[in-house]
Scaffold this motif. Sequence first.
Motif, PDB file in Angstrom:
ATOM      1  N   ALA A 132       0.856  -1.181   0.000  1.00  0.00           N
ATOM      2  CA  ALA A 132       0.000   0.000   0.000  1.00  0.00           C
ATOM      3  C   ALA A 132       0.887   1.224   0.000  1.00  0.00           C
ATOM      4  CB  ALA A 132      -0.913  -0.007   1.215  1.00  0.00           C
ATOM      5  N   GLY A 133       0.381   2.298  -0.564  1.00  0.00           N
ATOM      6  CA  GLY A 133       1.083   3.571  -0.561  1.00  0.00           C
ATOM      7  C   GLY A 133       0.092   4.697  -0.410  1.00  0.00           C
ATOM      8  N   GLU A 134       0.505   5.735   0.292  1.00  0.00           N
ATOM      9  CA  GLU A 134      -0.373   6.883   0.524  1.00  0.00           C
ATOM     10  C   GLU A 134       0.431   8.154   0.311  1.00  0.00           C
ATOM     11  OE1 GLU A 134      -3.343   8.539   4.009  1.00  0.00           O
ATOM     12  OE2 GLU A 134      -1.636   7.329   4.581  1.00  0.00           O
ATOM     13  N   ALA A 135      -0.196   9.163  -0.276  1.00  0.00           N
ATOM     14  CA  ALA A 135       0.441  10.469  -0.483  1.00  0.00           C
ATOM     15  C   ALA A 135      -0.520  11.553  -0.033  1.00  0.00           C
ATOM     16  CB  ALA A 135       0.809  10.665  -1.954  1.00  0.00           C
ATOM     17  N   ILE A 136      -0.001  12.494   0.721  1.00  0.00           N
ATOM     18  CA  ILE A 136      -0.792  13.646   1.196  1.00  0.00           C
ATOM     19  C   ILE A 136       0.015  14.905   0.902  1.00  0.00           C
ATOM     20  CG2 ILE A 136      -1.856  14.759   3.196  1.00  0.00           C
ATOM     21  CD1 ILE A 136      -1.977  11.960   4.499  1.00  0.00           C
TER      22      ILE A 136
ATOM     23  N   ILE B  31       3.135  -1.864  -9.760  1.00  0.00           N
ATOM     24  CA  ILE B  31       1.871  -2.609  -9.677  1.00  0.00           C
ATOM     25  C   ILE B  31       0.672  -1.702  -9.937  1.00  0.00           C
ATOM     26  CG2 ILE B  31       0.387  -3.944  -8.123  1.00  0.00           C
ATOM     27  CD1 ILE B  31       2.975  -4.971  -6.808  1.00  0.00           C
ATOM     28  N   ALA B  32       0.643  -0.537  -9.313  1.00  0.00           N
ATOM     29  CA  ALA B  32      -0.515   0.357  -9.480  1.00  0.00           C
ATOM     30  C   ALA B  32      -0.089   1.805  -9.258  1.00  0.00           C
ATOM     31  CB  ALA B  32      -1.618  -0.018  -8.498  1.00  0.00           C
ATOM     32  N   THR B  33      -0.722   2.709  -9.989  1.00  0.00           N
ATOM     33  CA  THR B  33      -0.485   4.155  -9.849  1.00  0.00           C
ATOM     34  C   THR B  33      -1.824   4.855  -9.711  1.00  0.00           C
ATOM     35  OG1 THR B  33       1.533   4.046 -11.170  1.00  0.00           O
ATOM     36  CG2 THR B  33       0.492   6.196 -10.957  1.00  0.00           C
TER      37      THR B  33
ATOM     38  N   ALA C 297      -2.795  -2.826  -3.031  1.00  0.00           N
ATOM     39  CA  ALA C 297      -2.840  -4.022  -3.890  1.00  0.00           C
ATOM     40  C   ALA C 297      -2.688  -5.240  -2.989  1.00  0.00           C
ATOM     41  CB  ALA C 297      -1.722  -3.981  -4.924  1.00  0.00           C
ATOM     42  N   ARG C 298      -3.521  -6.227  -3.229  1.00  0.00           N
ATOM     43  CA  ARG C 298      -3.461  -7.461  -2.441  1.00  0.00           C
ATOM     44  C   ARG C 298      -3.308  -8.647  -3.385  1.00  0.00           C
ATOM     45  NH1 ARG C 298      -7.349  -4.454   0.334  1.00  0.00           N
ATOM     46  NH2 ARG C 298      -6.897  -4.209   2.547  1.00  0.00           N
ATOM     47  N   GLU C 299      -2.619  -9.677  -2.893  1.00  0.00           N
ATOM     48  CA  GLU C 299      -2.458 -10.952  -3.594  1.00  0.00           C
ATOM     49  C   GLU C 299      -1.965 -10.761  -5.034  1.00  0.00           C
ATOM     50  OE1 GLU C 299      -5.861 -13.511  -3.101  1.00  0.00           O
ATOM     51  OE2 GLU C 299      -6.207 -12.736  -1.087  1.00  0.00           O
ATOM     52  N   THR C 300      -0.951  -9.948  -5.176  1.00  0.00           N
ATOM     53  CA  THR C 300      -0.346  -9.703  -6.485  1.00  0.00           C
ATOM     54  C   THR C 300       0.750 -10.735  -6.718  1.00  0.00           C
ATOM     55  OG1 THR C 300      -0.799  -7.360  -6.285  1.00  0.00           O
ATOM     56  CG2 THR C 300       0.849  -8.001  -7.889  1.00  0.00           C
TER      57      THR C 300
END
Length: 187
Positions: A1-5, A116-118, A130-133
């Motif tokens: 997981a990633g988070e941006a603030i 994986i994801a953007t 993202a889970r179970e990649t």
Amino acid sequence: AGEAIITPADKKHPPTIPVTGAAVTIGVELGCAATPQSLQINGNLSNAVEGSVTPSIQGTGTVSGNGSGGSTGGQGGGSGSLSITPGLSATAADTVTTGGSLTGDIGPGTTRDFPIATKPLSGRDGYVVARETRVSVDGCLGGAQIRSYATAVISTPLGENSITTYGRTLFIDRDHPGAPPKLKPAK
């Protein structure tokens, strides 16, 4: 997981340059200790079969004779016996011989990046989970390693700025994969 603030460093003095775009990306890096550059396998196999057959004959015999005589002549007699035993013996052997060699060059390991994801940010904050990649690595000699990452990028009319954080490196050995990491339950 990633988070941006996106938050100003000094809330009393907000930035004068507007943010034109931002995004958060998560992914993994896969590393390999060594890679085969060229491998050649040579081998041979031979099979030798040997056999022999030996005939044999054995025989035994007996002869006996008897007789009686006098002045007028005599009488005689005799007997004989013969015993013949045929024989046959055989032997067989099988010999298998194998040999081989493995030659080639081993090169240094490589690391590959797999985003994986953007998620582009349309406001002040955003996140990606993202889970179970599933990811895989082929042609790796020795153990492999995997490390997750999250990258936040912010764009302004003057330039771009990014920061990446990395997870703990996990070493994967084909013969000793080890225990899976312990995960904390979500709250």
